[in-house]
Design an enzyme around this catalytic site. Structure first.
Site, short mmCIF file in Angstrom:
data_model
loop_
_atom_site.label_atom_id
_atom_site.label_comp_id
_atom_site.label_asym_id
_atom_site.label_seq_id
_atom_site.Cartn_x
_atom_site.Cartn_y
_atom_site.Cartn_z
N GLN A 194 1.16 2.66 -4.10
CA GLN A 194 1.07 4.10 -3.83
C GLN A 194 0.96 5.46 -4.59
OE1 GLN A 194 3.11 3.22 0.60
NE2 GLN A 194 2.04 5.64 0.35
N ARG A 307 11.29 17.18 5.70
CA ARG A 307 10.50 16.66 6.97
C ARG A 307 10.43 17.01 8.49
NH1 ARG A 307 4.77 16.01 6.95
NH2 ARG A 307 4.40 16.58 5.34
N PHE A 341 7.85 9.62 8.08
CA PHE A 341 8.35 10.36 6.52
C PHE A 341 9.80 11.27 7.21
CE2 PHE A 341 8.66 12.79 2.77
CZ PHE A 341 8.59 11.74 1.69
N ALA A 506 1.65 11.63 2.83
CA ALA A 506 1.67 12.14 3.18
C ALA A 506 0.46 12.06 4.28
CB ALA A 506 2.26 13.58 2.78
N GLU A 684 -0.88 9.57 9.85
CA GLU A 684 1.03 9.06 9.65
C GLU A 684 1.25 9.90 11.92
OE1 GLU A 684 2.08 11.59 6.44
OE2 GLU A 684 3.90 10.41 7.00
#
Ligand code: MTE
Ligand code: HPA
Ligand code: MOS
Length: 748
Positions: A194, A307, A341, A506, A684
């Site tokens: 990634q 996070r 995350f 993200a 996400e």
């Protein structure tokens, strides 16, 4: 006219898409396999490689001493050697790279590597690590208001514990890399990553090559889910090391078992919370401590932890909060990015507290949830004023469409009639911040070429891992240019065409790379408008005319997300570009006699902005929901007492399948939004809806077993469901709170 290129999804459906391990090997290519530590913590002075080196087909066995550059792949903190050097800190840590003429020969030989191991004490649990002071850094705290002053004013204060397990990424495509030496001494590395630029930087460091002699190319991934954000780097570096050493192409592609044993997972968390409410059920104070099991190296753990700090209050407005987080170093493979995350763990914790409070007050959790949802103009505990808030809008749309109160009443009526089959219902809201919390990563670059035949080539830093970022980039560039979408091709991502790319992570892939591509397309369009100001010509004619008029048809553009401003010292500011909202209702059935649970249905209202591609977006929401359900129900990462992974295959590690996955119904709430083409990031956030499954099953169990403790342990595997229904009675609850173990009314 030429045929149009097949898009990524078309290639996938036809089975024609090539993944890294499918790439044809150049003549003379070698296969690499790693020998790994069999112990969770060990030292040695001498490796025993002679048997491996003498094994059939083996050309070389490379150790730390054979690394020409630095023996380091740590992305944020340099604490992760590529090959262990006289000390290993988890089972599965790579020690040597075996090069052979066939993959089987390399794997076989890797088993023959030994050493004069000296086993050292290992820490396998976050509590123990914390007690031993093995923290990755000092604890971090975000605070707002004054929690200490707030407790005495609360009508009710509840407290409890939440224990959340890890999660294996289980991407269809396992890790893989192929490094090919070039005639100028450089390397072309095909890597399933990634983060192409992170892999490029690490390969350069390990090989001692300058970055411009290392090209990293990624055509597509068969899933990443965060597991290939940092940890793909290791495999790219191993292949590069082998290629540089042997002057031959080298492929390193672990099988599923090695992939599962060697790489990290979602971080397990331990949470301890205290939630205070006034008599009307308004949240007055929330205090939580979250302990993260980082595994053996830093990797992305501090960013994941950060996070968690941002998402600790989930979608709720709370005036007084104190959130403390700690990252504990254990002797397990380093845990890493995984969809959400660190946010899902923080959100599951406050949701547990809300359910404890609701029970103590004798109301459904939805009563408290709805009353405390964030609303327009609220300022978060990190000082960000929320605008365009859609939390209540999504919640109310969910109520209008799916009527969770009726579902709860139906379940209650059913349960009264059916002692052996119990139903449960749970509702969960969503508020998820979009941007890399590491501010520097919120930038992207894109290259757009228009060829004289009118076809268009787009290169960005985005990696398509099945999330459909390619489809969104194509749509954005076609839209900006005014070109037919079929003429736009999204190129494989490669560091020689677009440099210094942020990971595709993200959930920002489409927003960042799409904005850069749009800007590049805008430059080309401005050129085209010089030859055709009124826009009267057909696309191909305009392009041909522009070329004749010597107008440039290529552009490279850079984009940086505007308006981000966060001060880590005061932990106040604007860390996110915007937030994604939503709500879901989950229903479950528990078979009391058999002790089994089924998540029946997840119905979602999701804030998508303007959907660029409905099928892609629906797929993202559905996939995330099922992945979230899997995390908290059937998926269990288990190690033995010596740190060896027991669940090292998809036979022992159970992911949801077609038979067990819930039915998912998704309503996309469409509104103009700040993301690409008016959309919002989708990758996400919807995983959070899966948390409702945990509480829906607990709701069903509680109807059969009212003394179910409020403390939450996940995953709620079939074994745990059975024990919750039929196991020994939990410890006696507090005398003054009916059924509420660990909860109590405050004195004030
Ligand atoms: N969807 C598929 N099919 N495969 C994946 O690997 N990764 C998820 C999400 N959706 C993933 C996925 C994760 S962890 C992230 S961060 C985003 O996609 C990344 O892509 P985006 O930024 O383009 O949304
Ligand atoms: N999300 C995902 N990956 C990341 C982040 C983040 O916020 N920061 C650094 N890598
Ligand atoms: Mo996703 S966990 O940010 O790759």
């Amino acid at each position: 006219m030429t045929a149009v290129a097949l898009t990524g999804p078309e290639l996938l459906v036809r089975g024609a898409a090539q993944f890294t391990a499918d790439l044809p090997l150049p003549a003379g290519a070698l296969h690499g396999a790693v020998a790994v530590s069999p112990l969770a913590h060990a030292r040695w002075s001498r490796l025993e490689c002679t048997a491996a080196a003498a094994s059939r087909g083996v050309l070389a066995v490379l150790t730390a001493a054979d690394i020409p550059g630095v023996n380091q792949v740590g992305d944020v903190v340099a604490d992760e050697p590529l090959l262990a050097d006289r000390e290993a800190t988890c089972v599965g840590q790579p020690i040597c790279l075996v090069l052979a003429d066939a993959a089987e020969a390399a794997w076989r030989a890797a088993q023959l590597v030994g050493a004069d191991w000296v086993e050292l004490p290992a820490v396998l649990d976050a509590h123990e690590a914390r007690a031993a002071g093995r923290l990755l850094g000092p604890p971090r705290t975000f605070a707002a208001g004054d929690v200490d002053a707030a407790w005495p004013r609360c009508a009710l204060v509840v407290e409890g514990h939440v224990e959340l397990g890890g999660q294996e990424h289980a991407a269809l495509e396992t890790h893989a890399a192929l490094a090919v030496p070039r005639d100028d001494g450089g390397l072309l590395v095909h890597a399933a990553t990634q983060s192409p630029s992170a892999a490029q930087r690490a390969v350069a460091a390990v090989t001692g090559l300058p970055m411009h002699l290392v090209e990293v190319q990624v055509t597509r991934l068969g899933g990443g889910f965060g597991g290939k954000e940092t940890q793909a780097t290791t495999w790219a570096c191993l292949a590069a090391l082998g290629a540089l050493h042997s002057a031959r192409a080298v492929r390193v592609a672990p099988d599923r078992r090695d992939d599962m044993r060697i790489t990290g997972k979602r971080h397990p968390y331990l949470g301890t919370y205290r939630l205070g409410l006034d008599a009307e059920g308004r949240f007055q104070a929330y205090e939580v401590t979250l302990l993260q099991d980082a595994g053996r190296t830093t990797d992305l753990s501090p960013a994941v932890l950060e996070r968690s700090l941002f998402h600790a209050c989930s979608a709720y407005a709370i005036p007084n909060v104190r959130i403390t987080v700690m990252s504990c170093r254990t002797n397990l493979p380093s845990n890493t990015a995984f969809r959400g995350f660190g946010a899902p763990q923080a959100i599951a914790t406050i949701e547990a507290g809300i359910r404890t409070a609701a029970r103590a007050m004798g109301v459904r959790p939805t009563v408290l949830q709805r009353a405390n949802l964030v609303t327009e103009g609220d300022v978060t505990h990190y000082g960000m004023r929320l605008v365009d808030v859609r939390a209540r809008e999504c919640w109310d749309a969910l109520v209008a469409r799916f009527d969770p109160d009726r579902l709860a009443a139906d379940a209650q009526a059913w349960n009264a009639q059916h002692p052996l089959v119990r139903r449960g219902v749970d509702v969960i809201p969503l508020c998820f911040g979009i941007a890399f919390t590491a501010q520097a990563l919120n930038q992207a670059e894109a290259l757009v070429h228009v060829y004289v035949d009118g076809t268009v080539s787009v290169t960005t830093g985005a990696v398509d891992m099945g999330q459909g970022v390619g489809a969104k980039l194509r749509a954005a560039v076609a839209h900006e240019l005014g070109a037919p979408v079929e003429l736009v091709r999204v190129e494989p991502t490669t560091t020689s065409r677009v440099a210094n790319v942020s990971p595709t992570a993200a959930s920002t892939g489409a927003d960042l790379n799409g904005a850069a591509a749009t800007q590049a397309a805008r430059v080309v369009r401005a050129g085209l408008e010089k030859v055709d100001p009124g826009g009267e010509l057909a696309w191909r004619q305009r392009v041909a005319l522009a070329y004749e008029a010597r107008v440039g048809l290529s552009a490279l553009a850079h984009y940086a997300t505007p308006g981000l401003d966060f001060d880590a010292g005061s932990h106040r500011g604007r860390p996110f570009a915007y937030h994604v909202y939503g709500a879901a209702v989950v229903t479950s059935t528990v078979d009391v006699l058999r002790g089994t649970a089924q998540v029946d249905r997840v119905a979602v209202v999701h804030d998508i902005g303007r959907s660029i591609d409905r099928l892609v977006d629906l797929g993202q929401v559905e996939g995330a929901v099922v992945q979230g359900v899997g995390w908290l129900t059937c998926e269990e990462v288990r190690h033995d007492g010596r740190g060896r992974l027991l669940t090292d295959s998809l036979a022992t590690y159970k992911i949801p399948d077609l038979a067990s996955a819930p039915e998912v119904e998704v309503v996309l709430l469409e509104r103009e939004a700040p993301g690409l083409l008016g959309s919002k990031a989708v990758g996400e956030p919807p995983l959070v809806y899966g948390i409702g499954a945990l509480f829906a099953i607990r709701d069903a169990i509680r109807s059969a077993r009212p003394d179910l403790p409020d403390d939450v342990r996940a995953p709620l595997t079939p074994e745990q469901v059975f024990l919750a229904l039929h196991g020994p009675l939990p410890a006696a609850p507090d005398a003054d709170v009916p059924g509420g173990g660990g909860s109590g009314r405050a004195d004030g």
